[in-house]
Design a protein around this motif. Structure first.
Motif, mmCIF file in Angstrom:
data_model
loop_
_atom_site.group_PDB
_atom_site.id
_atom_site.type_symbol
_atom_site.label_atom_id
_atom_site.label_comp_id
_atom_site.label_asym_id
_atom_site.label_seq_id
_atom_site.Cartn_x
_atom_site.Cartn_y
_atom_site.Cartn_z
ATOM 1 N N LYS A 31 5.250 17.889 -18.951
ATOM 2 C CA LYS A 31 4.205 18.944 -17.788
ATOM 3 C C LYS A 31 3.877 18.851 -16.316
ATOM 4 O O LYS A 31 4.103 17.150 -16.113
ATOM 5 N N PRO A 32 4.459 18.429 -15.352
ATOM 6 C CA PRO A 32 4.151 17.857 -13.753
ATOM 7 C C PRO A 32 3.470 17.017 -13.657
ATOM 8 O O PRO A 32 2.573 17.101 -14.246
ATOM 9 N N GLY A 33 3.545 15.494 -13.705
ATOM 10 C CA GLY A 33 2.783 14.216 -13.081
ATOM 11 C C GLY A 33 2.570 14.020 -11.732
ATOM 12 O O GLY A 33 1.034 14.972 -11.382
ATOM 13 N N MET A 34 2.615 13.337 -11.340
ATOM 14 C CA MET A 34 2.239 13.192 -9.653
ATOM 15 C C MET A 34 2.601 12.263 -9.107
ATOM 16 O O MET A 34 4.300 11.818 -9.806
ATOM 17 N N ALA A 35 3.183 11.612 -7.969
ATOM 18 C CA ALA A 35 3.716 11.118 -7.468
ATOM 19 C C ALA A 35 2.829 10.422 -6.199
ATOM 20 O O ALA A 35 2.337 10.323 -6.263
ATOM 21 N N LYS A 36 3.868 8.943 -6.969
ATOM 22 C CA LYS A 36 2.427 8.409 -6.211
ATOM 23 C C LYS A 36 3.306 7.542 -5.441
ATOM 24 O O LYS A 36 4.505 6.748 -5.429
ATOM 25 N N GLU A 37 2.508 6.380 -4.585
ATOM 26 C CA GLU A 37 2.814 5.844 -3.050
ATOM 27 C C GLU A 37 2.793 3.934 -3.934
ATOM 28 O O GLU A 37 2.128 4.116 -4.574
ATOM 29 N N LEU A 38 4.716 3.736 -3.192
ATOM 30 C CA LEU A 38 4.919 2.614 -3.625
ATOM 31 C C LEU A 38 4.099 1.277 -3.532
ATOM 32 O O LEU A 38 4.338 0.591 -4.225
ATOM 33 N N ALA A 39 4.078 1.298 -2.047
ATOM 34 C CA ALA A 39 3.982 0.090 -1.433
ATOM 35 C C ALA A 39 2.312 -0.481 -2.081
ATOM 36 O O ALA A 39 2.747 -1.930 -2.328
ATOM 37 N N PRO A 40 1.748 0.166 -2.816
ATOM 38 C CA PRO A 40 -0.203 -0.467 -3.312
ATOM 39 C C PRO A 40 0.156 -1.312 -4.613
ATOM 40 O O PRO A 40 -0.095 -1.827 -5.258
ATOM 41 N N ILE A 41 1.932 -0.937 -5.175
ATOM 42 C CA ILE A 41 2.554 -0.939 -6.682
ATOM 43 C C ILE A 41 3.307 -2.354 -6.660
ATOM 44 O O ILE A 41 3.704 -3.206 -7.467
ATOM 45 N N ILE A 42 3.964 -2.073 -5.709
ATOM 46 C CA ILE A 42 5.384 -3.024 -5.170
ATOM 47 C C ILE A 42 5.031 -4.175 -3.793
ATOM 48 O O ILE A 42 4.414 -3.731 -2.824
ATOM 49 N N GLU A 43 4.801 -5.292 -4.105
ATOM 50 C CA GLU A 43 4.418 -6.072 -3.057
ATOM 51 C C GLU A 43 6.215 -7.758 -3.327
ATOM 52 O O GLU A 43 5.775 -8.173 -4.207
ATOM 53 N N VAL A 44 6.703 -6.894 -2.365
ATOM 54 C CA VAL A 44 7.651 -8.686 -1.259
ATOM 55 C C VAL A 44 6.415 -9.636 -0.850
ATOM 56 O O VAL A 44 6.213 -9.148 0.077
ATOM 57 N N GLU A 45 6.652 -10.792 -1.214
ATOM 58 C CA GLU A 45 6.308 -11.710 -0.829
ATOM 59 C C GLU A 45 6.535 -11.803 1.393
ATOM 60 O O GLU A 45 7.753 -11.898 1.136
ATOM 61 N N ASN A 46 5.832 -11.506 2.005
ATOM 62 C CA ASN A 46 5.354 -11.381 3.226
ATOM 63 C C ASN A 46 6.940 -10.562 3.748
ATOM 64 O O ASN A 46 7.696 -10.865 4.697
ATOM 65 N N GLY A 47 6.366 -9.682 2.419
ATOM 66 C CA GLY A 47 7.093 -8.280 3.191
ATOM 67 C C GLY A 47 7.247 -7.218 4.409
ATOM 68 O O GLY A 47 5.228 -7.509 4.307
ATOM 69 N N ASN A 48 7.651 -7.289 4.853
ATOM 70 C CA ASN A 48 7.051 -5.990 6.218
ATOM 71 C C ASN A 48 6.399 -4.501 5.393
ATOM 72 O O ASN A 48 7.397 -4.076 4.650
ATOM 73 N N GLY A 49 5.714 -4.005 6.407
ATOM 74 C CA GLY A 49 5.568 -3.068 6.112
ATOM 75 C C GLY A 49 6.006 -1.395 6.317
ATOM 76 O O GLY A 49 7.496 -1.773 7.345
ATOM 77 N N GLU A 50 5.314 -0.656 6.449
ATOM 78 C CA GLU A 50 6.153 1.092 6.772
ATOM 79 C C GLU A 50 4.825 2.109 7.578
ATOM 80 O O GLU A 50 4.190 2.357 6.944
ATOM 81 N N LYS A 51 5.243 3.299 8.100
ATOM 82 C CA LYS A 51 5.082 3.992 8.642
ATOM 83 C C LYS A 51 4.942 5.192 7.604
ATOM 84 O O LYS A 51 3.288 5.492 7.619
ATOM 85 N N GLY A 52 5.099 5.600 6.607
ATOM 86 C CA GLY A 52 5.350 6.036 6.008
ATOM 87 C C GLY A 52 5.081 5.688 4.628
ATOM 88 O O GLY A 52 4.755 4.937 4.605
ATOM 89 N N SER A 53 5.966 5.992 3.885
ATOM 90 C CA SER A 53 5.584 5.866 1.917
ATOM 91 C C SER A 53 6.895 6.403 1.673
ATOM 92 O O SER A 53 7.940 7.392 1.146
ATOM 93 N N PHE A 54 7.411 5.353 0.385
ATOM 94 C CA PHE A 54 8.355 5.538 -0.896
ATOM 95 C C PHE A 54 7.368 6.350 -1.726
ATOM 96 O O PHE A 54 6.438 5.495 -2.187
ATOM 97 N N MET A 55 7.500 7.400 -2.895
ATOM 98 C CA MET A 55 6.797 7.656 -4.161
ATOM 99 C C MET A 55 7.822 7.761 -5.174
ATOM 100 O O MET A 55 8.776 8.261 -4.875
ATOM 101 N N LEU A 56 6.700 7.537 -6.309
ATOM 102 C CA LEU A 56 7.810 7.372 -7.614
ATOM 103 C C LEU A 56 7.605 9.110 -8.142
ATOM 104 O O LEU A 56 6.419 9.089 -7.846
#
Length: 340
Positions: A31-56
């Motif tokens: 059944k349908p699950g969820m769409a989850k923002e990736l920024a909180p679960i992926i961290e590149v050291e000293n990575g850049n931020g984003e105004k929108g979001s990518f979601m799995l």
């Protein structure tokens, strides 16, 4: 008296309901699950931020009892699958779960490789051994090894690939013993096993495990992905986009909520996944404005075409974008105008 009979009926009915809910049919329900923002679960050291979001996007998959089966029968966006379409033959629930989690690990590795190479950052790999996916019944490893173990040495010898492991075992004769060193829960163990012929191929010998290479990618800057207990390979494409976005100065989200799905190969090819209709429903509920779907070279039942059909059915304004490769997704986002 009538009250007593009614109470007894309720108790019996309650017991029957609880008992029957633990009786599983030979089917799985998704059944349908969820769409989850990736920024909180992926961290590149000293990575850049984003105004929108990518979601799995995910689906919820579980064994069907009589109630789940009945509900799914009459639900438009729930699917019923026979067990043999979900699990491999002779595969246990534990082995299935281990396989799903390992496929997730593989998708992470591929996503990191694709994103870092796109950003012109070198990657290296470290081989950790072979990963046990399945233990074959009535073979020497049964009761000794279990899914999730990492085999690191045979007879004290390290090896650099699954093929080397298979070649070393393959020249043994039935009854020959090998010392298998493996890791489980962070602890190292050694067990002696006698190789044996396979019942389905008398010309081959082994210890009776289904296995795959366990390799670790090494990159700088470091990246961590906390996928928790999400399994399967379908988040690979969205992982690679989030990682790449943190590696580069330009924010590819342009302020949009961007969902999607698709496996990712080391060369950047985006592959088909299951449950595309349910993932469209999940993404729409989460407020996604753009959804990337595998185009699969335009085949009649491609993920993209099924996604477009579902989007129309549920009346969403979410834009469905077909992609064949990671580069296709990046090219689309680079041309996207900044959200007002």
């Amino acid at each position: 008296m009538r009250k007593k009979h009614y109470l007894r009926f309720l108790i019996i009915a309650g017991i029957f309901f609880v008992a029957s809910s633990f009786y599983y049919l030979p089917y799985y329900v998704s059944k349908p699950g969820m769409a989850k923002e990736l920024a909180p679960i992926i961290e590149v050291e000293n990575g850049n931020g984003e105004k929108g979001s990518f979601m799995l996007t995910t689906i919820r998959m579980g064994k069907a009892n009589i109630y789940a089966y009945t509900i799914a029968k009459f639900s438009k966006y729930q699917e019923i699958y026979p067990v043999e379409e979900v699990r491999s033959k002779d595969e246990t629930d534990e082995e299935y779960n281990v396989r799903q989690l390992h496929m997730m690990e593989g998708s992470k590795t591929n996503a990191i490789e694709v994103a870092y190479k796109k950003a012109n950052i070198p990657v290296k790999f470290r081989f950790n051994g072979v990963y046990v996916l399945q233990v074959i019944p009535n073979m020497p490893a049964e009761g000794k090894l279990k899914p999730g173990d990492r085999v690191t040495r045979i007879d004290g010898k390290e090896f650099e690939s699954m093929d080397q492991f298979i070649d070393y075992i393959g020249v043994k004769k039935p009854g020959d013993k090998v010392e298998v060193t493996y890791e489980r829960d962070g602890q190292s163990h050694t067990v002696s096993l006698a190789v044996q012929t396979f019942s389905k191929d008398k010309n081959k010998v082994g210890i009776g495990i289904g296995l795959v290479d366990d390799k670790q990618i090494e990159v700088h800057p470091k990246v961590t992905i906390d996928s928790e207990e999400i399994g399967g390979p379908s988040a690979g494409t969205m992982f690679s986009l989030e990682i790449y976005n943190q590696l580069t100065k330009t924010d590819l989200t342009k302020g949009y909520q961007i969902a999607g799905t698709g496996t990712i190969s080391p060369d950047g090819t985006v592959g088909r996944i299951g449950g595309i209709e349910q993932k469209i429903v999940a993404a729409d509920k989460a407020g996604a404005e753009i959804f990337f779907a595998p185009e699969e070279k335009g085949v009649s039942d491609s993920n993209y075409k099924m996604a477009v059909k579902t989007a129309k059915d549920i009346g969403t304004s979410m834009k469905i974008v077909p992609i064949e490769t990671f580069d296709d997704a990046v090219a689309y986002l680079e041309k996207l105008k900044m959200k007002k």
